[in-house]
Write a protein that holds these residues in place. Structure first.
Motif, PDB file in Angstrom:
ATOM      1  N   LYS A   6     -19.419  35.745 -60.049  1.00 24.93           N
ATOM      2  CA  LYS A   6     -18.239  35.149 -61.251  1.00 24.93           C
ATOM      3  C   LYS A   6     -17.700  36.657 -61.950  1.00 24.93           C
ATOM      4  CE  LYS A   6     -19.673  30.615 -61.970  1.00 24.93           C
ATOM      5  NZ  LYS A   6     -20.398  29.685 -62.774  1.00 24.93           N
ATOM      6  N   ALA A   7     -18.601  37.194 -62.129  1.00 26.46           N
ATOM      7  CA  ALA A   7     -18.054  38.617 -63.197  1.00 26.46           C
ATOM      8  C   ALA A   7     -17.267  39.370 -62.156  1.00 26.46           C
ATOM      9  CB  ALA A   7     -19.268  39.217 -63.545  1.00 26.46           C
ATOM     10  N   ILE A   8     -17.699  39.381 -60.908  1.00 29.29           N
ATOM     11  CA  ILE A   8     -16.882  40.529 -59.958  1.00 29.29           C
ATOM     12  C   ILE A   8     -15.586  39.747 -59.683  1.00 29.29           C
ATOM     13  CG2 ILE A   8     -16.644  41.367 -57.600  1.00 29.29           C
ATOM     14  CD1 ILE A   8     -19.858  41.602 -57.573  1.00 29.29           C
ATOM     15  N   ALA A   9     -15.690  38.469 -59.474  1.00 32.91           N
ATOM     16  CA  ALA A   9     -14.264  37.955 -59.108  1.00 32.91           C
ATOM     17  C   ALA A   9     -13.423  37.843 -60.443  1.00 32.91           C
ATOM     18  CB  ALA A   9     -14.658  36.441 -58.597  1.00 32.91           C
ATOM     19  N   ARG A  10     -13.869  37.637 -61.689  1.00 28.43           N
ATOM     20  CA  ARG A  10     -13.094  37.828 -62.689  1.00 28.43           C
ATOM     21  C   ARG A  10     -12.604  39.176 -63.105  1.00 28.43           C
ATOM     22  NH1 ARG A  10     -17.041  37.135 -66.715  1.00 28.43           N
ATOM     23  NH2 ARG A  10     -17.042  39.263 -66.650  1.00 28.43           N
ATOM     24  N   ASN A  11     -13.380  40.340 -62.888  1.00 31.18           N
ATOM     25  CA  ASN A  11     -12.908  41.613 -63.048  1.00 31.18           C
ATOM     26  C   ASN A  11     -11.874  42.013 -61.805  1.00 31.18           C
ATOM     27  OD1 ASN A  11     -14.459  41.778 -65.179  1.00 31.18           O
ATOM     28  ND2 ASN A  11     -16.225  43.251 -64.123  1.00 31.18           N
ATOM     29  N   ALA A  12     -12.081  41.836 -60.731  1.00 31.49           N
ATOM     30  CA  ALA A  12     -11.159  42.107 -59.708  1.00 31.49           C
ATOM     31  C   ALA A  12      -9.831  41.276 -59.865  1.00 31.49           C
ATOM     32  CB  ALA A  12     -11.801  41.631 -58.255  1.00 31.49           C
ATOM     33  N   TYR A  19      -8.427  40.091 -62.661  1.00 36.65           N
ATOM     34  CA  TYR A  19      -7.916  40.922 -63.992  1.00 36.65           C
ATOM     35  C   TYR A  19      -7.265  42.024 -63.576  1.00 36.65           C
ATOM     36  CZ  TYR A  19      -7.227  43.320 -68.028  1.00 36.65           C
ATOM     37  OH  TYR A  19      -6.593  43.947 -69.192  1.00 36.65           O
ATOM     38  N   PHE A  20      -8.017  43.127 -62.881  1.00 32.59           N
ATOM     39  CA  PHE A  20      -7.575  44.293 -62.504  1.00 32.59           C
ATOM     40  C   PHE A  20      -6.461  44.400 -61.277  1.00 32.59           C
ATOM     41  CE2 PHE A  20      -8.008  48.348 -59.786  1.00 32.59           C
ATOM     42  CZ  PHE A  20      -8.018  49.302 -61.060  1.00 32.59           C
ATOM     43  N   ARG A  21      -6.553  43.508 -60.647  1.00 33.55           N
ATOM     44  CA  ARG A  21      -5.472  43.216 -59.557  1.00 33.55           C
ATOM     45  C   ARG A  21      -4.001  42.607 -60.259  1.00 33.55           C
ATOM     46  NH1 ARG A  21      -6.252  43.073 -54.338  1.00 33.55           N
ATOM     47  NH2 ARG A  21      -8.451  42.474 -54.513  1.00 33.55           N
ATOM     48  N   SER A  22      -4.229  41.470 -61.153  1.00 35.20           N
ATOM     49  CA  SER A  22      -2.926  41.088 -61.775  1.00 35.20           C
ATOM     50  C   SER A  22      -2.503  42.144 -62.713  1.00 35.20           C
ATOM     51  CB  SER A  22      -3.423  39.998 -62.509  1.00 35.20           C
ATOM     52  OG  SER A  22      -4.282  40.180 -63.700  1.00 35.20           O
ATOM     53  N   LYS A  23      -3.121  43.049 -63.336  1.00 33.89           N
ATOM     54  CA  LYS A  23      -2.586  43.961 -64.032  1.00 33.89           C
ATOM     55  C   LYS A  23      -1.974  44.931 -63.249  1.00 33.89           C
ATOM     56  CE  LYS A  23      -2.892  44.109 -68.145  1.00 33.89           C
ATOM     57  NZ  LYS A  23      -1.658  43.373 -69.031  1.00 33.89           N
ATOM     58  N   LEU A  24      -2.316  45.483 -62.325  1.00 37.47           N
ATOM     59  CA  LEU A  24      -1.558  46.379 -61.286  1.00 37.47           C
ATOM     60  C   LEU A  24      -0.283  45.863 -60.946  1.00 37.47           C
ATOM     61  CD1 LEU A  24      -4.583  48.089 -59.274  1.00 37.47           C
ATOM     62  CD2 LEU A  24      -3.170  49.119 -61.333  1.00 37.47           C
ATOM     63  N   ARG A  25      -0.488  44.778 -60.475  1.00 38.95           N
ATOM     64  CA  ARG A  25       0.836  44.053 -59.994  1.00 38.95           C
ATOM     65  C   ARG A  25       1.864  43.844 -61.234  1.00 38.95           C
ATOM     66  NH1 ARG A  25      -2.086  39.753 -56.156  1.00 38.95           N
ATOM     67  NH2 ARG A  25      -2.000  40.800 -54.467  1.00 38.95           N
ATOM     68  N   GLU A  26       1.288  43.442 -62.398  1.00 43.62           N
ATOM     69  CA  GLU A  26       2.116  43.099 -63.710  1.00 43.62           C
ATOM     70  C   GLU A  26       3.062  44.557 -64.021  1.00 43.62           C
ATOM     71  OE1 GLU A  26       1.371  42.941 -68.240  1.00 43.62           O
ATOM     72  OE2 GLU A  26       0.225  41.428 -66.839  1.00 43.62           O
ATOM     73  N   TYR A  27       2.416  45.643 -63.650  1.00 43.97           N
ATOM     74  CA  TYR A  27       2.872  47.084 -63.955  1.00 43.97           C
ATOM     75  C   TYR A  27       3.584  47.490 -62.592  1.00 43.97           C
ATOM     76  CZ  TYR A  27       0.278  47.220 -68.295  1.00 43.97           C
ATOM     77  OH  TYR A  27      -0.442  46.851 -69.385  1.00 43.97           O
ATOM     78  N   LEU A  78      -2.433  45.101 -52.305  1.00 44.66           N
ATOM     79  CA  LEU A  78      -2.947  44.244 -51.183  1.00 44.66           C
ATOM     80  C   LEU A  78      -4.345  43.356 -51.606  1.00 44.66           C
ATOM     81  CD1 LEU A  78      -2.424  46.382 -48.170  1.00 44.66           C
ATOM     82  CD2 LEU A  78      -0.655  44.933 -49.178  1.00 44.66           C
ATOM     83  N   GLY A  79      -4.502  42.318 -50.676  1.00 49.20           N
ATOM     84  CA  GLY A  79      -5.596  41.659 -50.918  1.00 49.20           C
ATOM     85  C   GLY A  79      -5.764  40.439 -51.766  1.00 49.20           C
ATOM     86  N   ASP A  80      -6.675  39.628 -51.516  1.00 50.10           N
ATOM     87  CA  ASP A  80      -6.855  38.345 -52.288  1.00 50.10           C
ATOM     88  C   ASP A  80      -7.576  38.455 -53.754  1.00 50.10           C
ATOM     89  OD1 ASP A  80      -5.932  37.011 -50.270  1.00 50.10           O
ATOM     90  OD2 ASP A  80      -8.005  36.872 -49.338  1.00 50.10           O
ATOM     91  N   ASP A  81      -7.007  37.779 -54.557  1.00 48.68           N
ATOM     92  CA  ASP A  81      -7.614  37.654 -56.142  1.00 48.68           C
ATOM     93  C   ASP A  81      -9.166  37.423 -55.798  1.00 48.68           C
ATOM     94  OD1 ASP A  81      -5.219  37.993 -57.154  1.00 48.68           O
ATOM     95  OD2 ASP A  81      -4.617  36.079 -57.785  1.00 48.68           O
ATOM     96  N   GLY A  82      -9.847  37.892 -56.584  1.00 52.80           N
ATOM     97  CA  GLY A  82     -11.169  38.108 -56.570  1.00 52.80           C
ATOM     98  C   GLY A  82     -12.153  38.874 -55.752  1.00 52.80           C
ATOM     99  N   CYS A 122     -12.599  50.076 -55.815  1.00 57.64           N
ATOM    100  CA  CYS A 122     -14.099  49.227 -55.881  1.00 57.64           C
ATOM    101  C   CYS A 122     -14.428  48.742 -57.266  1.00 57.64           C
ATOM    102  CB  CYS A 122     -15.134  49.824 -55.045  1.00 57.64           C
ATOM    103  SG  CYS A 122     -14.615  50.208 -53.480  1.00 57.64           S
ATOM    104  N   ILE A 123     -14.052  47.469 -57.481  1.00 56.22           N
ATOM    105  CA  ILE A 123     -14.562  46.729 -58.879  1.00 56.22           C
ATOM    106  C   ILE A 123     -16.036  46.058 -58.580  1.00 56.22           C
ATOM    107  CG2 ILE A 123     -13.830  45.156 -60.457  1.00 56.22           C
ATOM    108  CD1 ILE A 123     -11.938  47.379 -59.934  1.00 56.22           C
ATOM    109  N   ASN A 124     -16.799  46.161 -59.840  1.00 51.95           N
ATOM    110  CA  ASN A 124     -18.025  45.514 -59.714  1.00 51.95           C
ATOM    111  C   ASN A 124     -18.284  44.556 -60.887  1.00 51.95           C
ATOM    112  OD1 ASN A 124     -19.465  47.088 -61.842  1.00 51.95           O
ATOM    113  ND2 ASN A 124     -19.481  48.611 -60.278  1.00 51.95           N
ATOM    114  N   ALA A 125     -19.420  43.915 -61.014  1.00 49.74           N
ATOM    115  CA  ALA A 125     -19.635  43.237 -62.117  1.00 49.74           C
ATOM    116  C   ALA A 125     -20.033  43.807 -63.243  1.00 49.74           C
ATOM    117  CB  ALA A 125     -20.853  42.097 -61.676  1.00 49.74           C
ATOM    118  N   ALA A 126     -20.474  44.779 -63.280  1.00 43.52           N
ATOM    119  CA  ALA A 126     -20.746  45.957 -64.445  1.00 43.52           C
ATOM    120  C   ALA A 126     -19.573  46.311 -65.051  1.00 43.52           C
ATOM    121  CB  ALA A 126     -21.730  46.927 -63.977  1.00 43.52           C
TER     122      ALA A 126
END
Length: 148
Positions: free
Chosen positions: A43-49, A51-59, A64-68, A114-118
């Motif tokens: 869940k933490a990896i999916a949440r972090n990824a 968030y990260f992907r959506s912020k990059l798109r917002e900017y 590429l790729g799927d959320d999560g 590469c996003i991780n849960a930590a």
């Protein structure tokens, strides 16, 4: 068969410690270790990824790729930007993986995060702000309609 099989000729076998690490990780993910730590980390990896992907798109970055998905490819497109992005990221204290031809088609070079849960939200926000600065320096924010 061993002397002519592709798996034997072109790859190395996994070491026993790496194999055990994979077995232990899958056991944790499936909850076979008696905890829900695996589910929490997923869940933490999916949440972090996400968030990260959506912020990059917002900017205004092309991502590429799927959320999560924990691997977040940011498109550079121009081969000469590969080294420039890597050097700029290093100046901001970020180690990145850049990929270009022949691993990708000539004009589809990218940087992979590469996003991780930590990762904490503060670390992700700092990374996104640094990437935004790098994008402005190198002209990588392609979707100007959504550039904040």
């Amino acid at each position: 068969l061993k002397q002519s099989s592709m798996g034997s000729l072109y790859s190395a076998s996994i070491s026993p410690p790496a194999c055990q690490q994979i077995i232990s990780a899958l056991s944790m993910i499936l909850g076979e270790d008696g905890t829900n730590m695996g589910a929490q980390k997923l869940k933490a990896i999916a949440r972090n990824a996400t968030y990260f992907r959506s912020k990059l798109r917002e900017y205004g970055f092309h991502v590429l790729g799927d959320d999560g998905s924990p691997v977040v490819p940011l498109m550079l497109y121009v081969p000469s930007q590969i080294k420039a992005f890597s050097l700029e990221a290093l100046k901001h204290g970020m180690a990145v993986v850049v990929v270009g031809f022949p691993a990708t088609p000539l004009l589809l070079s990218r940087v992979r995060f590469c996003i991780n849960a930590a990762h904490t939200m503060e670390e992700l926000e700092e990374a996104v702000e640094n990437i935004k600065k790098i994008g402005d320096t190198l002209g990588l924010r392609y979707d100007v309609g959504s550039c904040a």
